[in-house]
Write a protein that holds these residues in place. Structure first.
Motif, PDB file in Angstrom:
ATOM      1  N   CYS A  56       2.135   1.454   5.786  1.00  0.00           N
ATOM      2  CA  CYS A  56       1.900   2.618   6.511  1.00  0.00           C
ATOM      3  C   CYS A  56       0.551   3.289   6.116  1.00  0.00           C
ATOM      4  CB  CYS A  56       3.171   3.559   6.260  1.00  0.00           C
ATOM      5  SG  CYS A  56       3.026   5.151   7.124  1.00  0.00           S
ATOM      6  N   LEU A  57      -0.362   3.594   7.044  1.00  0.00           N
ATOM      7  CA  LEU A  57      -1.691   4.140   6.878  1.00  0.00           C
ATOM      8  C   LEU A  57      -2.552   3.188   5.970  1.00  0.00           C
ATOM      9  CD1 LEU A  57      -0.499   8.012   6.716  1.00  0.00           C
ATOM     10  CD2 LEU A  57      -1.316   6.488   8.960  1.00  0.00           C
ATOM     11  N   ASP A 115       1.316  -1.375  -4.812  1.00  0.00           N
ATOM     12  CA  ASP A 115      -0.069  -0.758  -4.706  1.00  0.00           C
ATOM     13  C   ASP A 115      -1.143  -1.104  -5.697  1.00  0.00           C
ATOM     14  OD1 ASP A 115      -1.030   1.750  -2.629  1.00  0.00           O
ATOM     15  OD2 ASP A 115      -2.301   1.485  -4.337  1.00  0.00           O
ATOM     16  N   PRO A 116      -2.480  -1.441  -5.433  1.00  0.00           N
ATOM     17  CA  PRO A 116      -3.378  -1.980  -6.513  1.00  0.00           C
ATOM     18  C   PRO A 116      -3.462  -0.580  -7.422  1.00  0.00           C
ATOM     19  CG  PRO A 116      -4.323  -1.879  -4.586  1.00  0.00           C
ATOM     20  CD  PRO A 116      -2.922  -1.389  -3.939  1.00  0.00           C
ATOM     21  N   PHE A 174      -1.213   5.518  -8.266  1.00  0.00           N
ATOM     22  CA  PHE A 174      -0.331   5.728  -6.863  1.00  0.00           C
ATOM     23  C   PHE A 174       1.218   5.325  -7.531  1.00  0.00           C
ATOM     24  CE2 PHE A 174      -3.766   6.327  -3.693  1.00  0.00           C
ATOM     25  CZ  PHE A 174      -3.609   7.540  -3.444  1.00  0.00           C
ATOM     26  N   GLY A 212       1.264   3.753  -1.727  1.00  0.00           N
ATOM     27  CA  GLY A 212       0.532   5.002  -2.246  1.00  0.00           C
ATOM     28  C   GLY A 212       1.858   5.845  -3.180  1.00  0.00           C
ATOM     29  N   GLY A 241      -1.626  -5.898  -4.840  1.00  0.00           N
ATOM     30  CA  GLY A 241      -2.361  -5.797  -3.636  1.00  0.00           C
ATOM     31  C   GLY A 241      -2.324  -6.901  -2.737  1.00  0.00           C
ATOM     32  N   VAL A 242      -2.839  -6.766  -1.559  1.00  0.00           N
ATOM     33  CA  VAL A 242      -2.943  -7.976  -0.711  1.00  0.00           C
ATOM     34  C   VAL A 242      -3.744  -8.965  -1.391  1.00  0.00           C
ATOM     35  CG1 VAL A 242      -2.620  -6.852   1.496  1.00  0.00           C
ATOM     36  CG2 VAL A 242      -4.776  -7.026   0.784  1.00  0.00           C
ATOM     37  N   VAL A 260       5.840   7.452   0.272  1.00  0.00           N
ATOM     38  CA  VAL A 260       6.589   8.086   1.319  1.00  0.00           C
ATOM     39  C   VAL A 260       7.421   7.132   2.171  1.00  0.00           C
ATOM     40  CG1 VAL A 260       5.065  10.221   1.392  1.00  0.00           C
ATOM     41  CG2 VAL A 260       4.671   8.194   2.654  1.00  0.00           C
ATOM     42  N   GLY A 268       0.806  -1.246   0.125  1.00  0.00           N
ATOM     43  CA  GLY A 268       0.028  -0.025  -0.305  1.00  0.00           C
ATOM     44  C   GLY A 268       1.005   1.297  -0.104  1.00  0.00           C
TER      45      GLY A 268
HETATM   46  C1  LIG Z   1      -3.728   6.265   3.042  1.00  0.00           C
HETATM   47  S1  LIG Z   1      -2.997   5.631   1.697  1.00  0.00           S
HETATM   48  C2  LIG Z   1      -1.142   5.324   2.473  1.00  0.00           C
HETATM   49  C3  LIG Z   1      -0.257   5.456   1.471  1.00  0.00           C
HETATM   50  C4  LIG Z   1       1.156   5.501   2.171  1.00  0.00           C
HETATM   51  N1  LIG Z   1       1.543   4.299   2.563  1.00  0.00           N
HETATM   52  C5  LIG Z   1       1.295   6.483   2.827  1.00  0.00           C
HETATM   53  O1  LIG Z   1       1.799   6.401   4.200  1.00  0.00           O
HETATM   54  O2  LIG Z   1       1.161   7.688   2.466  1.00  0.00           O
HETATM   55  C6  LIG Z   1      -3.509   3.760   1.629  1.00  0.00           C
HETATM   56  C7  LIG Z   1      -3.044   2.940   0.578  1.00  0.00           C
HETATM   57  O3  LIG Z   1      -3.271   1.532   0.512  1.00  0.00           O
HETATM   58  C8  LIG Z   1      -3.706   1.185  -0.664  1.00  0.00           C
HETATM   59  N2  LIG Z   1      -4.488   0.054  -0.584  1.00  0.00           N
HETATM   60  C9  LIG Z   1      -5.857   0.168  -0.624  1.00  0.00           C
HETATM   61  N3  LIG Z   1      -6.531  -1.390  -0.688  1.00  0.00           N
HETATM   62  C10 LIG Z   1      -5.240  -1.981  -0.735  1.00  0.00           C
HETATM   63  C11 LIG Z   1      -4.978  -3.582  -0.804  1.00  0.00           C
HETATM   64  N4  LIG Z   1      -6.022  -4.309  -1.057  1.00  0.00           N
HETATM   65  N5  LIG Z   1      -3.881  -3.858  -1.001  1.00  0.00           N
HETATM   66  C12 LIG Z   1      -2.623  -3.112  -1.271  1.00  0.00           C
HETATM   67  N6  LIG Z   1      -2.813  -1.841  -0.658  1.00  0.00           N
HETATM   68  C13 LIG Z   1      -3.856  -1.054  -0.701  1.00  0.00           C
HETATM   69  C14 LIG Z   1      -4.284   2.233  -1.234  1.00  0.00           C
HETATM   70  O4  LIG Z   1      -4.364   2.310  -2.880  1.00  0.00           O
HETATM   71  C15 LIG Z   1      -3.438   3.641  -0.844  1.00  0.00           C
HETATM   72  O5  LIG Z   1      -2.446   3.911  -1.797  1.00  0.00           O
END
Ligand SMILES: C[S@@+](CC[C@H](N)C(=O)[O-])C[C@H]1O[C@@H](n2cnc3c(N)ncnc32)[C@H](O)[C@@H]1O
Length: 248
Positions: free
Chosen positions: A92-93, A51-52, A56, A30, A75-76, A33, A28
């Motif tokens: 992260c987040l 990331d899916p 991003f 994004g 993605g997961v 960062v 994930g």
């Molecule tokens: C709030 S953002 C955080 C991004 C980055 N890690 C940061 O700290 O700024 C959440 C991220 O999770 C990703 N995400 C959502 N569902 C996901 C999944 N099933 N598998 C992997 N990533 C996923 C989103 O695309 C997004 O980029």
């Protein structure tokens, strides 16, 4: 949110104390960062972000020109494997947005080398993620429908106990957690309020559903409740909970 995730990522990566020359996976990722912080602070052998979202992934590729960084659309449920495993698998987040956080942590642990680190951090939505906490508390006073959109209600996982239990039940060892605080300062009320009027995410989407009268009531309630300095600035903190463990 991007304004605050960068300093958080740096604190999170520093807290992990992963040795240099490690191979990292950031789930994930994004806009990248975390890989940016890993390259700056941890002298890695490699960092793979995934990331899916293709948008991003493109943004992360542009943001982190470091040759040790690669990024993939995944993605997961379908995370990229590394033949001998990763030294550190982090998110992260993101953990609270995964459809099944328990299965996601199990998958990430399986991709980690024996003795390697698995870790995550999430905002303390129900506590000291202050700028959202002020928002949802005021929003619920103005319109009780807000309560069900409040991330503090929607993500009960985001507590030290919830995160530690999740990691332990997935099989991680030596699980530990900590609070990480980043300052979130606003030059004045408009600097705080403007992103809620046009941005994306649950809070701006909720504001968009309000009548003009309700919107005015919400902004008046916030003006009243936010701690304003003499110069009109608003100094808050955003706390995240970090959790880390090791693969046996
Ligand atoms: C709030 S953002 C955080 C991004 C980055 N890690 C940061 O700290 O700024 C959440 C991220 O999770 C990703 N995400 C959502 N569902 C996901 C999944 N099933 N598998 C992997 N990533 C996923 C989103 O695309 C997004 O980029």
């Amino acid at each position: 949110m991007g304004r605050w995730s960068r300093p958080l990522a740096r604190e999170f990566v520093g807290w992990l104390e992963v040795p240099v020359s490690a191979n990292w996976l950031d789930v994930g990722t994004g806009t990248g960062v975390v890989p940016e912080a890993v390259c700056d602070l941890s002298d890695p052998a490699s960092v793979l972000g995934c990331d899916p979202s293709e948008a991003f992934v493109a943004a992360a590729r542009e943001r982190v020109p470091d040759p040790r960084f690669e990024v993939a659309v995944a993605g997961v449920g379908d995370l990229p494997r590394r033949e001998r495993g990763y030294d550190a698998v982090v998110s992260c987040l993101a953990l609270n947005f995964f459809p099944h956080p328990d299965a996601a942590v199990e998958e990430q642990l399986e991709l980690t080398k024996p003795g390697g680190v698995i870790a995550a951090c999430v905002w303390d939505y129900s506590g000291e993620m202050q700028f959202l906490r002020y928002f949802w508390d005021a929003a619920t006073r103005v319109d009780p429908r807000a309560a069900e959109l409040d991330e503090g209600q929607r993500f009960p996982l985001c507590t030290p106990d919830g995160l530690e239990k999740l990691f332990e039940e997935a099989g991680a060892r030596s699980v530990r957690s900590a609070g990480i605080e980043v300052p979130t300062s606003f030059s004045d009320f408009d600097d705080y309020w403007r992103p809620f009027l046009g941005g994306t995410g649950p809070a701006p989407s909720f504001v968009a559903t309000l009548s003009e009268q309700q919107r005015d009531a919400l902004s008046a309630d916030l003006r009243e409740s936010l701690p304003e300095g003499e110069d009109g600035s608003i100094a808050l903190v955003a706390r995240a909970w970090a959790v880390a463990g090791r693969r046996a």
